[in-house]
Design an enzyme around this catalytic site. Structure first.
Site, PDB file in Angstrom:
ATOM      1  N   LYS A   4       5.061 -15.275  13.278  1.00  0.00           N
ATOM      2  CA  LYS A   4       4.761 -16.349  14.237  1.00  0.00           C
ATOM      3  C   LYS A   4       5.698 -16.297  15.441  1.00  0.00           C
ATOM      4  O   LYS A   4       5.255 -16.413  16.586  1.00  0.00           O
ATOM      5  CB  LYS A   4       4.849 -17.723  13.531  1.00  0.00           C
ATOM      6  CG  LYS A   4       3.673 -17.972  12.587  1.00  0.00           C
ATOM      7  CD  LYS A   4       3.842 -19.208  11.703  1.00  0.00           C
ATOM      8  CE  LYS A   4       2.660 -19.348  10.749  1.00  0.00           C
ATOM      9  NZ  LYS A   4       2.744 -20.508   9.845  1.00  0.00           N
ATOM     10  N   GLN A  52       7.035 -24.753   8.100  1.00  0.00           N
ATOM     11  CA  GLN A  52       6.356 -23.803   7.214  1.00  0.00           C
ATOM     12  C   GLN A  52       6.258 -24.383   5.802  1.00  0.00           C
ATOM     13  O   GLN A  52       7.241 -24.880   5.250  1.00  0.00           O
ATOM     14  CB  GLN A  52       7.115 -22.461   7.215  1.00  0.00           C
ATOM     15  CG  GLN A  52       6.430 -21.352   6.443  1.00  0.00           C
ATOM     16  CD  GLN A  52       5.094 -20.930   7.045  1.00  0.00           C
ATOM     17  OE1 GLN A  52       4.893 -20.960   8.250  1.00  0.00           O
ATOM     18  NE2 GLN A  52       4.158 -20.548   6.203  1.00  0.00           N
ATOM     19  N   ASP A  54      -0.145 -27.488  13.887  1.00  0.00           N
ATOM     20  CA  ASP A  54      -0.823 -27.099  12.640  1.00  0.00           C
ATOM     21  C   ASP A  54      -2.071 -27.958  12.400  1.00  0.00           C
ATOM     22  O   ASP A  54      -2.926 -27.593  11.589  1.00  0.00           O
ATOM     23  CB  ASP A  54       0.128 -27.302  11.443  1.00  0.00           C
ATOM     24  CG  ASP A  54       0.769 -26.011  10.960  1.00  0.00           C
ATOM     25  OD1 ASP A  54       0.126 -24.957  11.059  1.00  0.00           O
ATOM     26  OD2 ASP A  54       1.914 -26.084  10.471  1.00  0.00           O
TER      27      ASP A  54
END
Ligand code: GUN
Length: 293
Positions: free
Chosen positions: A53, A97, A120
């Site tokens: 990422k 995460q 997200d």
């Protein structure tokens, strides 16, 4: 028959290239999209995702603000960091995460992120907005799956879409997206308690496997000519590899590719799309926060 293999790696690179062009224009206005990335602990898969990422952010001309916190981090410490990042004008997006260590309640963490920075798309407010078809951030993996289908020109209107898996990250949000007016599929969501699963999957024009179990979906479960999207990323032991493992999907790829019309491979299928859509959402966050259409 042999299925066309959907090149998720190449399609993700196209998306990343388009994002990078827009970042150049934003930088001319003095805006550098910046994503805060938080990793708690050292889960090997999570470490690998976070590395991918941040690399993608840099390649698109964006900045990261990465926090690698110890496994022992308390919920309070993490919530304090998120609140600080919520307030920071130099941060456009916040990504924590998952999974998180057991002493931390992930739902509470997600609910603490400012919904405007929730790239997200996991915050309850953003999930609610997606449910209602309002402006939101679409969760990256479902967004990537939809982009792959559209890129390949797969007809979704009225199609029977069967999703195997009901996670909050993939199965559930993907079912909402597939039901949306733009996609207009007929959606069935299956899970571990579904009766006669093979019979259900066999009805699918588009079969999406997101159950997290290696090679779970068998050739016999697939209708001839179906489009098969494999969201699974499972590490299985492989002594012939330097790393000691290889990645396999949730579908028996060899078998399925004899039956399907299109299929995504693992790796280089859905995985790269998740990262591409994350940087697309980070760009979107920066644009929205600066009132740019
Ligand atoms: N863990 C597995 N997939 C994801 C994802 O899309 N976002 C985050 N934050 N964590 C994940």
């Amino acid at each position: 028959m042999s299925a066309k293999i959907i090149d998720g790696f190449a399609i993700a690179n196209e998306v990343r290239g388009d994002v990078a062009k827009e970042v150049i224009l934003l930088k001319e206005k003095g805006i550098t999209p910046t994503l805060a990335v938080i990793l708690v602990g050292q889960n090997p898969a999570s470490v690998s995702y976070v590395t991918g990422k941040t690399k993608a952010l840099h390649e698109a001309g964006m900045k990261d603000d990465t926090y690698k916190l110890p496994e022992s981090t308390s919920e309070e410490e993490l919530l304090t960091l998120i609140k600080k990042l919520n307030e920071s004008h130099s941060i456009n997006g916040i990504l924590v995460q998952l999974p998180l260590p057991k002493q931390i309640n992930a739902d509470k963490v997600i609910a603490t992120i400012d919904p405007k920075k929730d790239v997200d798309g996991f915050h309850p407010e953003n999930i609610g907005r997606m449910f209602l078809g309002e402006e939101t951030f679409i969760p990256c993996t479902p967004y990537g799956v939809v982009h792959l289908l559209q890129h390949e020109g797969v007809k979704t209107e009225g199609a029977n879409v069967v999703i195997v898996g009901r996670s909050n990250i993939v199965g559930k949000p993907l079912s909402l997206l597939m039901l949306s007016k733009e996609i207009s599929a007929t959606v069935t969501v299956c899970h571990s308690k579904t009766k006669d699963l093979a019979n259900v999957t066999k009805q699918a024009d588009i079969l999406i496997a997101a159950i997290g179990s290696p090679q779970f979906v068998k050739k016999e479960w697939i209708k001839k000519g179906a489009v098969v999207i494999d969201v699974g990323v499972n590490r299985v032991d492989d002594a012939s590899k330097k790393s000691g493992f290889r990645l396999v999907g949730d579908v028996d790829f060899e078998g399925a590719s004899q039956i399907a019309s299109y299929i995504t491979p693992v790796p280089k299928g859905v995985g790269p799309m998740t990262i591409a859509m994350l940087i697309k959402n980070t760009l979107l966050a920066a644009k929205r926060q600066n009132g740019i259409k």
